[in-house]
Each structure stands twice: as structure tokens, then as C-alpha cells.
Design a protein around this motif. Structure first.
Motif, PDB file in Angstrom:
ATOM      1  N   ASN A  96       0.819  -1.215   0.000  1.00  0.00           N
ATOM      2  CA  ASN A  96       0.000   0.000   0.000  1.00  0.00           C
ATOM      3  C   ASN A  96       0.852   1.265   0.000  1.00  0.00           C
ATOM      4  O   ASN A  96       0.676   2.170   0.821  1.00  0.00           O
ATOM      5  CB  ASN A  96      -0.952   0.025   1.205  1.00  0.00           C
ATOM      6  CG  ASN A  96      -2.085   1.030   1.015  1.00  0.00           C
ATOM      7  OD1 ASN A  96      -2.462   1.360  -0.112  1.00  0.00           O
ATOM      8  ND2 ASN A  96      -2.625   1.528   2.115  1.00  0.00           N
ATOM      9  N   THR A  97       1.791   1.327  -0.931  1.00  0.00           N
ATOM     10  CA  THR A  97       2.671   2.484  -1.054  1.00  0.00           C
ATOM     11  C   THR A  97       2.315   3.310  -2.277  1.00  0.00           C
ATOM     12  O   THR A  97       1.896   2.770  -3.305  1.00  0.00           O
ATOM     13  CB  THR A  97       4.145   2.047  -1.151  1.00  0.00           C
ATOM     14  OG1 THR A  97       4.283   1.028  -2.162  1.00  0.00           O
ATOM     15  CG2 THR A  97       4.616   1.481   0.185  1.00  0.00           C
ATOM     16  N   ALA A  98       2.503   4.613  -2.168  1.00  0.00           N
ATOM     17  CA  ALA A  98       2.169   5.536  -3.258  1.00  0.00           C
ATOM     18  C   ALA A  98       3.214   5.465  -4.363  1.00  0.00           C
ATOM     19  O   ALA A  98       4.345   5.019  -4.149  1.00  0.00           O
ATOM     20  CB  ALA A  98       2.076   6.960  -2.720  1.00  0.00           C
ATOM     21  N   ARG A  99       2.827   5.937  -5.535  1.00  0.00           N
ATOM     22  CA  ARG A  99       3.758   5.955  -6.664  1.00  0.00           C
ATOM     23  C   ARG A  99       3.474   7.144  -7.566  1.00  0.00           C
ATOM     24  O   ARG A  99       2.344   7.345  -8.014  1.00  0.00           O
ATOM     25  CB  ARG A  99       3.636   4.659  -7.467  1.00  0.00           C
ATOM     26  CG  ARG A  99       4.583   4.594  -8.678  1.00  0.00           C
ATOM     27  CD  ARG A  99       4.512   3.199  -9.308  1.00  0.00           C
ATOM     28  NE  ARG A  99       5.312   3.114 -10.509  1.00  0.00           N
ATOM     29  CZ  ARG A  99       6.616   2.893 -10.517  1.00  0.00           C
ATOM     30  NH1 ARG A  99       7.261   2.747  -9.377  1.00  0.00           N
ATOM     31  NH2 ARG A  99       7.274   2.823 -11.654  1.00  0.00           N
ATOM     32  N   ALA A 100       4.519   7.934  -7.810  1.00  0.00           N
ATOM     33  CA  ALA A 100       4.479   9.007  -8.813  1.00  0.00           C
ATOM     34  C   ALA A 100       3.241   9.892  -8.718  1.00  0.00           C
ATOM     35  O   ALA A 100       2.628  10.231  -9.720  1.00  0.00           O
ATOM     36  CB  ALA A 100       4.588   8.408 -10.214  1.00  0.00           C
ATOM     37  N   GLY A 101       2.870  10.265  -7.508  1.00  0.00           N
ATOM     38  CA  GLY A 101       1.745  11.171  -7.350  1.00  0.00           C
ATOM     39  C   GLY A 101       0.383  10.528  -7.456  1.00  0.00           C
ATOM     40  O   GLY A 101      -0.643  11.214  -7.415  1.00  0.00           O
ATOM     41  N   LEU A 102       0.334   9.210  -7.588  1.00  0.00           N
ATOM     42  CA  LEU A 102      -0.960   8.527  -7.718  1.00  0.00           C
ATOM     43  C   LEU A 102      -1.636   8.297  -6.371  1.00  0.00           C
ATOM     44  O   LEU A 102      -2.808   7.955  -6.320  1.00  0.00           O
ATOM     45  CB  LEU A 102      -0.776   7.176  -8.413  1.00  0.00           C
ATOM     46  CG  LEU A 102      -0.348   7.197  -9.885  1.00  0.00           C
ATOM     47  CD1 LEU A 102      -0.141   5.775 -10.386  1.00  0.00           C
ATOM     48  CD2 LEU A 102      -1.376   7.917 -10.739  1.00  0.00           C
ATOM     49  N   GLY A 103      -0.885   8.446  -5.294  1.00  0.00           N
ATOM     50  CA  GLY A 103      -1.439   8.154  -3.980  1.00  0.00           C
ATOM     51  C   GLY A 103      -1.355   6.664  -3.684  1.00  0.00           C
ATOM     52  O   GLY A 103      -0.809   5.877  -4.465  1.00  0.00           O
ATOM     53  N   LYS A 104      -1.896   6.261  -2.544  1.00  0.00           N
ATOM     54  CA  LYS A 104      -1.879   4.857  -2.154  1.00  0.00           C
ATOM     55  C   LYS A 104      -2.993   4.107  -2.877  1.00  0.00           C
ATOM     56  O   LYS A 104      -4.142   4.553  -2.892  1.00  0.00           O
ATOM     57  CB  LYS A 104      -2.043   4.728  -0.643  1.00  0.00           C
ATOM     58  CG  LYS A 104      -0.878   5.298   0.157  1.00  0.00           C
ATOM     59  CD  LYS A 104      -1.083   5.081   1.644  1.00  0.00           C
ATOM     60  CE  LYS A 104       0.117   5.596   2.428  1.00  0.00           C
ATOM     61  NZ  LYS A 104      -0.044   5.366   3.895  1.00  0.00           N
ATOM     62  N   PRO A 105      -2.658   2.967  -3.463  1.00  0.00           N
ATOM     63  CA  PRO A 105      -3.669   2.245  -4.262  1.00  0.00           C
ATOM     64  C   PRO A 105      -4.890   1.791  -3.476  1.00  0.00           C
ATOM     65  O   PRO A 105      -6.020   1.897  -3.966  1.00  0.00           O
ATOM     66  CB  PRO A 105      -2.878   1.041  -4.814  1.00  0.00           C
ATOM     67  CG  PRO A 105      -1.722   0.879  -3.884  1.00  0.00           C
ATOM     68  CD  PRO A 105      -1.368   2.252  -3.447  1.00  0.00           C
ATOM     69  N   TRP A 106      -4.681   1.309  -2.249  1.00  0.00           N
ATOM     70  CA  TRP A 106      -5.821   0.829  -1.479  1.00  0.00           C
ATOM     71  C   TRP A 106      -6.765   1.965  -1.084  1.00  0.00           C
ATOM     72  O   TRP A 106      -7.977   1.776  -0.989  1.00  0.00           O
ATOM     73  CB  TRP A 106      -5.348   0.062  -0.249  1.00  0.00           C
ATOM     74  CG  TRP A 106      -4.921  -1.338  -0.582  1.00  0.00           C
ATOM     75  CD1 TRP A 106      -3.647  -1.796  -0.725  1.00  0.00           C
ATOM     76  CD2 TRP A 106      -5.776  -2.447  -0.847  1.00  0.00           C
ATOM     77  NE1 TRP A 106      -3.644  -3.126  -1.067  1.00  0.00           N
ATOM     78  CE2 TRP A 106      -4.947  -3.553  -1.138  1.00  0.00           C
ATOM     79  CE3 TRP A 106      -7.154  -2.617  -0.866  1.00  0.00           C
ATOM     80  CZ2 TRP A 106      -5.457  -4.812  -1.448  1.00  0.00           C
ATOM     81  CZ3 TRP A 106      -7.667  -3.874  -1.175  1.00  0.00           C
ATOM     82  CH2 TRP A 106      -6.825  -4.956  -1.462  1.00  0.00           C
ATOM     83  N   ALA A 107      -6.195   3.146  -0.860  1.00  0.00           N
ATOM     84  CA  ALA A 107      -7.038   4.306  -0.550  1.00  0.00           C
ATOM     85  C   ALA A 107      -7.921   4.634  -1.753  1.00  0.00           C
ATOM     86  O   ALA A 107      -9.102   4.966  -1.610  1.00  0.00           O
ATOM     87  CB  ALA A 107      -6.175   5.501  -0.176  1.00  0.00           C
ATOM     88  N   LYS A 108      -7.363   4.529  -2.954  1.00  0.00           N
ATOM     89  CA  LYS A 108      -8.131   4.798  -4.168  1.00  0.00           C
ATOM     90  C   LYS A 108      -9.227   3.751  -4.373  1.00  0.00           C
ATOM     91  O   LYS A 108     -10.255   4.018  -4.998  1.00  0.00           O
ATOM     92  CB  LYS A 108      -7.209   4.813  -5.386  1.00  0.00           C
ATOM     93  CG  LYS A 108      -6.128   5.891  -5.349  1.00  0.00           C
ATOM     94  CD  LYS A 108      -6.714   7.276  -5.432  1.00  0.00           C
ATOM     95  CE  LYS A 108      -5.624   8.339  -5.485  1.00  0.00           C
ATOM     96  NZ  LYS A 108      -6.185   9.707  -5.561  1.00  0.00           N
ATOM     97  N   LEU A 109      -8.991   2.557  -3.815  1.00  0.00           N
ATOM     98  CA  LEU A 109      -9.976   1.489  -3.957  1.00  0.00           C
ATOM     99  C   LEU A 109     -11.047   1.567  -2.869  1.00  0.00           C
ATOM    100  O   LEU A 109     -12.015   0.812  -2.884  1.00  0.00           O
ATOM    101  CB  LEU A 109      -9.259   0.125  -3.911  1.00  0.00           C
ATOM    102  CG  LEU A 109     -10.012  -1.086  -4.457  1.00  0.00           C
ATOM    103  CD1 LEU A 109     -10.322  -0.913  -5.951  1.00  0.00           C
ATOM    104  CD2 LEU A 109      -9.209  -2.366  -4.231  1.00  0.00           C
ATOM    105  N   GLY A 110     -10.851   2.505  -1.913  1.00  0.00           N
ATOM    106  CA  GLY A 110     -11.856   2.706  -0.872  1.00  0.00           C
ATOM    107  C   GLY A 110     -11.550   2.041   0.450  1.00  0.00           C
ATOM    108  O   GLY A 110     -12.444   1.882   1.292  1.00  0.00           O
ATOM    109  N   PHE A 111     -10.280   1.648   0.650  1.00  0.00           N
ATOM    110  CA  PHE A 111      -9.901   1.000   1.892  1.00  0.00           C
ATOM    111  C   PHE A 111      -9.049   1.931   2.758  1.00  0.00           C
ATOM    112  O   PHE A 111      -8.440   2.884   2.265  1.00  0.00           O
ATOM    113  CB  PHE A 111      -9.148  -0.299   1.615  1.00  0.00           C
ATOM    114  CG  PHE A 111     -10.046  -1.408   1.132  1.00  0.00           C
ATOM    115  CD1 PHE A 111     -10.471  -2.407   1.986  1.00  0.00           C
ATOM    116  CD2 PHE A 111     -10.496  -1.430  -0.186  1.00  0.00           C
ATOM    117  CE1 PHE A 111     -11.317  -3.421   1.541  1.00  0.00           C
ATOM    118  CE2 PHE A 111     -11.340  -2.426  -0.639  1.00  0.00           C
ATOM    119  CZ  PHE A 111     -11.757  -3.431   0.233  1.00  0.00           C
TER     120      PHE A 111
END
Length: 219
Positions: A96-111
Motif C-alpha cells: 500500500n505504497t504511493a507511486r508518482a503522485g498517484l497516492g496509495k492504491p488501497w485508498a483509491k480502492l476505498g480501503f
């Protein structure tokens, strides 16, 4: 105007400066070209036109044609499209680490990152949560397995690559310019035939190669 020839020291002062950080052999060759006035424009244009975070991708059809015929004109093309963008890696999803300004993937998935959010804490998420987003789990994946365990150890390279590819496509619309989410769902079966190449059947390793080399899902 004096017609006296410049001394070697004066010629050296007139040559464009090449940073010391450039590799010695490359730097020496480049300095020789610059002193002669050769190749300056192409070098400048190449460096200026390459986006720092660009990733390139090709459609399955283009990629498949290229593999069948390495001499095809597609080989001279870095990709059908180039985007100043990035995709989350398998490791990004696992930790659950951010990449290139995309933010954390799980946060984007609603977790959530908060352990108190039991139903939404990302480390507790099971594969059934992925399936609940309309994504397709590859054969052999248990729906009650924790996603973090699945990505860490309880999966094959194909299984975790195709799941992360679908997650990325689900959250990042730009991927649809390379490959559709529906096509990725079809690939989840473990075999795939690119359009217009019906006699060609990709294996799991072929699918992984495509997804990794086109930056859809990388380790």
C-alpha cells in the motif's frame, strides 16, 4: 579579424561544456562531436522531448504482431501512445505504497490505513473484495484468501500480475488506451488470442510478458 589559428587551449574554451557526471567514454565521444559541430541538435531534442515519468504501451494486437515479426515497423515505435503517467506495481499493492503522485492504491480502492476500520482495513481485505469490484480472479485463487498474503507468497507470478493489472485498469482510465479492462478479464483465464491473430494462443508466461513489458503491471 585575425586569421591566426586558435591554440588548443583556446579551442577547448570554445567547446560547449559537458557535465563531469557524464560517463567518461560517452562524454569524450560527445565532446568530440560538439567540437566538430556534429550531432548537437539531435542530442538536445532527444533529451528535451523525453518525459521523466513516461511509460509506453502497445495493444495486444500490436505487441503480438511484433513478436511474430521482429522486422515489423512497429519495432521502431516506442509505443502507440506515451503518457506522462505511472501505474502501481505489484509491490505497491502489496505494501500500500504511493507511486508518482498517484497516492496509495488501497485508498483509491476505498480501503483505510486505520486498523480500527475492520471492514475497510486494507490488510484485512480478502480476494472476494477484488471479485466484488467486478474483476475476475484467475483459476486456483481462493476468495477467502487475504489479498496481502496472495500478493506476498500465496500466488504464482501470473496470478498476481493479472490481478494487479485489472486493479490498475479499474482505477486508472489511461490504461484503456492500451488495453481494455474486459480484455484483461479475458486474459485471467490463463490463455488469450490477440485480435486478428486467432491462430496465436498466448500462455500465462506470454500474458505476463506482455503486461510487464507494456507497464500494465510490473513487479
Amino acid at each position: 579579424m585575425s586569421d591566426k589559428a586558435n591554440t588548443p587551449e583556446q579551442e577547448s574554451n570554445l567547446a560547449p561544456h559537458v557535465p563531469e557526471s557524464v560517463d567518461t567514454a560517452t562524454g569524450s565521444a560527445r565532446r568530440r562531436m560538439l567540437k566538430k559541430g556534429v550531432g548537437l541538435a539531435p542530442i538536445v531534442l532527444t533529451l528535451a522531448s523525453r518525459p521523466v515519468l513516461a511509460w509506453h504501451c502497445k495493444s495486444p494486437s500490436a505487441w503480438g504482431s511484433e513478436q511474430l515479426d521482429p522486422t515489423t515497423s512497429l519495432m521502431t515505435n516506442a509505443g502507440h501512445d506515451s503518457y506522462v503517467d505511472e501505474t502501481w506495481t505489484i509491490d505497491n499493492w502489496k505494501n500500500n505504497t504511493a507511486r508518482a503522485g498517484l497516492g496509495k492504491p488501497w485508498a483509491k480502492l476505498g480501503f483505510s490505513d486505520n486498523e480500527k476500520d475492520k471492514d475497510k482495513y486494507w490488510k484485512k481485505a480478502k480476494m472476494s473484495a477484488i471479485q466484488g469490484k467486478g474483476l475476475v480472479l484467475p483459476p486456483g485463487v481462493k476468495t477467502d484468501a487475504k489479498v496481502v498474503d496472495f500478493l506476498s507468497r500465496d500466488s504464482t507470478l501470473f496470478q498476481r500480475t493479472i490481478v494487479v493489472a485489472q486493479l490498475n485498469a479499474y482505477l486508472l482510465p489511461s490504461i484503456s488506451r492500451c488495453i481494455s479492462l474486459q480484455t484483461l478479464k479475458t486474459m485471467a483465464s490463463g490463455s488469450y488470442s490477440p485480435p486478428h491473430l486467432a491462430s496465436v494462443v498466448w500462455s500465462q508466461s506470454d500474458i505476463v510478458q506482455y503486461l510487464q513489458n507494456n507497464w500494465i503491471a510490473t513487479p
